[in-house]
Design an enzyme around this catalytic site. Structure first.
Site, PDB file in Angstrom:
ATOM      1  CD  GLU A 284     -95.487 -65.615   7.208  1.00 45.04           C
ATOM      2  OE1 GLU A 284     -94.470 -65.853   6.436  1.00 45.04           O
ATOM      3  OE2 GLU A 284     -95.423 -64.459   7.673  1.00 45.04           O
ATOM      4  CG  HIS A 308     -89.353 -68.591  10.619  1.00 45.50           C
ATOM      5  ND1 HIS A 308     -88.555 -67.434  11.093  1.00 45.50           N
ATOM      6  CD2 HIS A 308     -90.031 -67.884   9.600  1.00 45.50           C
ATOM      7  CE1 HIS A 308     -88.789 -66.358  10.846  1.00 45.50           C
ATOM      8  NE2 HIS A 308     -89.848 -66.528   9.507  1.00 45.50           N
ATOM      9  CD  GLU A 309     -92.154 -69.599   6.801  1.00 46.48           C
ATOM     10  OE1 GLU A 309     -92.718 -68.887   7.229  1.00 46.48           O
ATOM     11  OE2 GLU A 309     -90.790 -68.917   6.515  1.00 46.48           O
ATOM     12  CG  HIS A 312     -94.475 -66.741  10.472  1.00 43.89           C
ATOM     13  ND1 HIS A 312     -94.608 -65.287  11.172  1.00 43.89           N
ATOM     14  CD2 HIS A 312     -93.415 -66.710   9.711  1.00 43.89           C
ATOM     15  CE1 HIS A 312     -93.491 -64.864  10.643  1.00 43.89           C
ATOM     16  NE2 HIS A 312     -92.769 -65.483   9.568  1.00 43.89           N
ATOM     17  CD  GLU A 331     -90.990 -62.397   9.279  1.00 47.84           C
ATOM     18  OE1 GLU A 331     -90.418 -63.444   9.640  1.00 47.84           O
ATOM     19  OE2 GLU A 331     -91.894 -62.544   8.495  1.00 47.84           O
ATOM     20  CG  ASP A 387     -89.540 -56.253  -0.636  1.00 44.68           C
ATOM     21  OD1 ASP A 387     -90.129 -56.612  -0.032  1.00 44.68           O
ATOM     22  OD2 ASP A 387     -88.913 -56.831  -1.775  1.00 44.68           O
ATOM     23  CE1 TYR A 395     -87.114 -61.072   8.025  1.00 44.61           C
ATOM     24  CE2 TYR A 395     -87.532 -63.320   8.935  1.00 44.61           C
ATOM     25  CZ  TYR A 395     -87.769 -62.416   7.878  1.00 44.61           C
ATOM     26  OH  TYR A 395     -88.543 -62.409   6.937  1.00 44.61           O
TER      27      TYR A 395
END
Ligand code: BES
Ligand code: ZN
Length: 614
Positions: A284, A308-309, A312, A331, A387, A395
Site C-alpha cells: 500500500e 485491499h491496498e 490501507h 491488516e 514477519d 488479517y
C-alpha cells in the site's frame, strides 16, 4: 451510569494489565524517537544498475525533543555509510558517527553525534546489492526483456536497507527526492509522481507525513495510462492495457470508500504493476500501490487485492499500527474494509464468497500454527522477526472481530464510529491499547449493554476464535458442495459437473475443500474434464498444484515447475514448496526447481524458502 463507569474502569484495568506493555517501545528499531525525531527527509540518489546500488546522500531534518540528548540513532542494514555532516550556522561540518554491531534481521544502529543547535544531518551512503528491501532485476526478468528493473519493499523493517532513518512506524515525516536513472528508465515513488518522462532526473515530493515502511521506489521501462481523473496505472508497456482494463473499477472503489469512511487524503491513487517476482500480492505505498501482475486474470476476479491496498489509505497509512505487534490494526481493519468495498462494487454474493474463503484460510492457520499464543490478535514480537506476525490471524481474525462489532452495533453506528476513528487518529500511530480506549469511549460507552467486557477480552486476548463467533455463509457455495459431494460419491461424472457459471471463487471453493488424498485417478478425471493443469488464473492454479502434490499427480509437475520459476509471490509459492518438502518423493524435485528459481526471487522470498528447502 454505574454500569458504564464500571465497564470503563474494567476496560482500563484490563488494558493496563495485558496489552499495554508491548507498544511503547518498538522492539524492531534502534532509534529513540522519545529523544529526537525525523520531520523531513530529502533523498538524492543515483540508480546504479551495474553495481546494484543506490548511491548518494540523504538530508534529515530533526526535531530535538530532549534538549540533553546529543546522539541521533538511526536504523541501517547493510549500508555503506561514508560521511556524516551536520549543518551548523550555515556550514556543513563533518561529525563523528559509529555503526554498532548488526543484529540478525534488524541491521545495525548508526549513532551520530549531534552538536548543540544541529537539526540538519546529511549522510553520504550507498546500498549494497543484497539490500533486503530492494530487488534488482535483469532485463530477462522483465516483461519487455530490454531494460533492467528495480523495486523496493520496505515493510516491515527493510527501509533501513536503502535509507538510513528511524525505521519505526511511530515516526512520521514528509519527504522529497531527486533520483537519477539511466537512459530510458523512469523512476516512480510513493509520492507525487509526474507522468511525463524526465531526462534522467526525477523529482518527487511527499507532502503528507508517512512512516518509514511506506517509503518506496521503483525504476524501469514504465508507461502511464490514466483510468480516471485521479487514478492510473504505471506498468511495462506489455502489461499496461491489460492492467488498466482489469483495474478500471479503482475510481468506483475510492468513491465507495470515501462515502462511508471519509475523504481520501492523499491526492492521486495510482497502481504500479511489478514484474512477477514481487514477493507480495500488493503493498500500500501511499499514492502508488505496488501490485503483483499475478492478479491480472482477465475477468476482474482477483481485484479484491486493489480494494485491499486502497483501503490501507485509511487503515494503515492514515491510522498506523504503532509497532509490528499491532499489525492487526493495519491488516484486520483493511481486510474488513476490503470486504465492504467488494460488497459495494461487486455485490453481496461475491463478498460472501470471499468472506467464506477468508474464513477457511483462518481456520487452516489456527490449526497449523505452531504456538497457540500466536493466534492472539496482538502477539508478543519481542526478540522475534516482525514477519512472525504476518499471518491470517492479523488479517482474518482482525476482520472477524470488526465484523462481529458491526453486527452487534448495527452497520450505521459501527460505520459512524469507524469514520470517526480515522478522523481522530489521522496521521498518527496507534496501538491495541489506544484502539480499545477509542472503541470504549466512542462506541461502547454511548451504546451501553450491547457487548460485554468479557466478549471484547476474548477477541483481544483469547487464542483462536471466541466460541459462538459468526460463521460466514454463502448460498452460492451450496451447489458447489453438492457437486463436490455427488462427484466424490460416484453419483456424478466429473464431465457432468456443471461449471458454466463458476467464477474463480467457486473454483477455489471446490478445490480447497476436496478431502485429502482423493487419489490420482480422480485428479486425472478432473483434469480431463476441465484442463486444470493449464488454467490461467494464478490462484486457481495454486490450489490445483497443491492438490497435484498431495496426490502425486505427475502430469501437473511440468506446470508446477514453470509456476515456481515464473512467480515470486510468497503467498502463492511458499505453500507449494512446503507441500513438496513434506513428501519424500518430491524433496529432490523441490531442491532442483528451487535452485533454478532462487536467483529470480526477491531476497525476502529467498530467506523464507531457504528455510523450507534446506
Ligand atoms: N501491507 C501488506 C503486505 C505486508 C504486510 C508486507 C506485512 C510486509 C509485512 C499488504 O497490504 C497485503 O496485505 N498484501 C496481501 C494482500 C492480500 C491480503 C489481499 C498480499 O500480499 O498477499
Ligand atoms: Zn494489507
Amino acid at each position: 451510569m454505574r454500569i458504564q463507569l464500571q465497564l470503563t474502569a474494567m476496560l482500563i484495568l484490563m488494558l493496563n494489565s495485558v496489552v499495554l506493555q508491548a507498544a511503547q517501545q518498538d522492539p524492531h528499531s534502534f532509534s529513540q524517537p522519545e529523544l529526537m525525531v525525523i520531520d523531513h527527509l530529502d533523498l538524492n540518489l543515483d540508480v546504479d544498475f551495474e553495481h546494484q546500488a543506490l548511491a548518494g546522500f540523504v538530508t534529515l531534518n530533526i526535531s530535538r525533543l530532549d534538549s540533553d540528548a546529543d546522539q541521533l540513532v538511526l536504523d541501517t542494514r547493510d549500508l555503506n555509510i561514508q560521511t556524516v555532516e551536520v549543518k551548523l550556522a550555515d556550514n556543513w561540518v563533518k561529525v563523528k558517527h559509529t555503526v554498532g554491531e548488526a543484529q540478525p534481521g534488524l541491521g545495525a544502529p548508526l549513532s551520530i553525534t549531534l552538536p548543540k543547535g544541529g537539526v540538519q544531518v546529511k549522510i553520504h551512503y550507498s546500498s549494497q546489492p543484497q539490500a533486503s528491501g530492494l530487488q534488482w532485476l535483469t532485463p530477462a526478468q522483465t516483461a519487455g526483456k530490454k531494460y533492467p528493473f528495480l523495486f523496493s519493499q520496505s515493510q516491515a523493517v527493510h527501509a533501513r536497507s536503502w535509507v538510513p532513518l528511524q525505521d519505526t512506524p511511530q515516526v512520521r515525516f514528509t519527504y522529497e527526492a531527486s533520483i537519477r536513472t539511466p537512459a530510458g528508465l523512469k523512476a516512480v515513488m510513493s509520492a507525487e509522481n509526474d507522468p511525463q518522462d524526465q531526462d534522467g532526473e526525477y523529482k518527487f515530493s511527499m507532502p503528507q507525513r508517512i512512516p518509514s515502511y511506506l517509503m518506496a521506489i521503483a525504476v524501469g521501462e514504465l508507461r502511464f495510462q490514466a483510468m480516471s481523473e485521479r487514478t492510473a496505472v504505471y506498468a511495462e508497456p506489455a502489461m499496461l492495457a491489460a492492467a488498466a482494463a482489469e483495474f478500471e473499477d479503482t475510481e468506483a472503489m475510492m468513491v465507495a470508500t470515501e462515502k462511508r469512511f471519509g475523504p481520501y487524503q492523499w491526492g492521486r491513487y495510482d497502481l504500479l504493476i511489478l514484474p512477477p517476482s514481487f514477493p507480495f500480492g500488493g503493498m500500500e505505498n501511499p499514492r502508488l500501490s505496488f501490485i503483483t501482475p499475478t492478479v491480472i486474470a482477465g475477468d476482474k476476479s482477483l481485484v479484491s487485492l486493489i480494494a485491499h491496498e486502497l483501503a490501507h489509505s485509511w487503515s494503515g497509512n492514515l491510522v498506523t499500527n504503532a509497532s509490528w505487534a499491532d499489525l492487526w490494526l493495519n491488516e484486520g481493519f483493511t481486510t474488513y474494509l476490503e470486504d465492504r468495498i467488494i460488497e459495494d462494487i461487486f455485490g453481496e454474493r461475491r463478498a460472501a464468497m470471499e468472506a467464506v474463503l477468508g474464513y477457511q484460510s483462518l481456520l487452516d492457520e489456527i490449526e497449523t500454527i505452531e504456538s497457540p499464543a500466536d493466534t492472539r490478535l496482538a502477539i508478543d514480537l519481542q526478540g522475534r522477526d516482525p514477519d512472525d506476525g504476518f499471518s491470517s490471524i492479523a488479517y482474518e481474525k482482525g476482520r472477524w472481530f470488526l465484523t462481529w462489532l458491526e453486527q452487534c452495533f448495527g452497520q450505521q453506528r459501527f460505520d459512524a464510529w469507524l469514520k470517526g476513528y480515522f478522523q481522530r487518529h489521522a496521521f498518527q500511530s496507534i496501538d491495541t491499547h489506544g484502539f480499545l480506549m477509542d472503541l470504549n469511549e466512542h462506541l461502547l460507552m454511548p451504546n451501553p449493554g450491547v457487548v460485554t467486557i468479557q466478549q471484547i477480552r476474548m477477541w483481544i486476548e483469547g487464542e483462536g476464535l471466541p466460541e459462538n463467533h459468526l460463521v460466514p455463509k454463502s448460498s452460492a457455495f451450496e451447489p458447489i458442495d453438492n457437486a463436490r459431494n455427488s462427484w466424490l460419491a460416484g453419483e456424478l461424472a466429473a464431465a457432468n459437473i456443471n461449471v458454466d457459471q463458476w467464477s474463480t471463487q467457486e473454483w477455489l471453493y471446490f478445490l480447497n475443500n476436496l478431502p485429502l488424498g482423493i487419489g490420482n485417478q480422480r485428479m486425472v478425471k478432473l483434469d480431463q474434464a476441465f484442463e486444470l493443469t493449464l488454467v490461467g488464473n494464478n490462484e486457481v492454479a495454486h490450489s490445483w498444484l497443491k492438490l497435484a502434490i498431495q496426490n502425486q499427480y505427475q502430469p501437473a509437475y511440468h506446470r508446477l515447475e514453470q509456476y515456481l520459476i515464473g512467480i515470486g509471490r510468497r503467498k502463492l509459492i511458499v505453500p507449494l514448496y512446503e507441500a513438496l518438502m513434506g513428501s519424500e518423493n518430491d524433496a529432490e524435485f523441490a531442491r532442483r526447481v528451487y535452485q533454478q528459481a532462487r536467483p529470480g526471487y526477491h531476497p525476502q522470498a529467498q530467506l523464507t524458502i531457504d528455510k523450507i528447502v534446506n
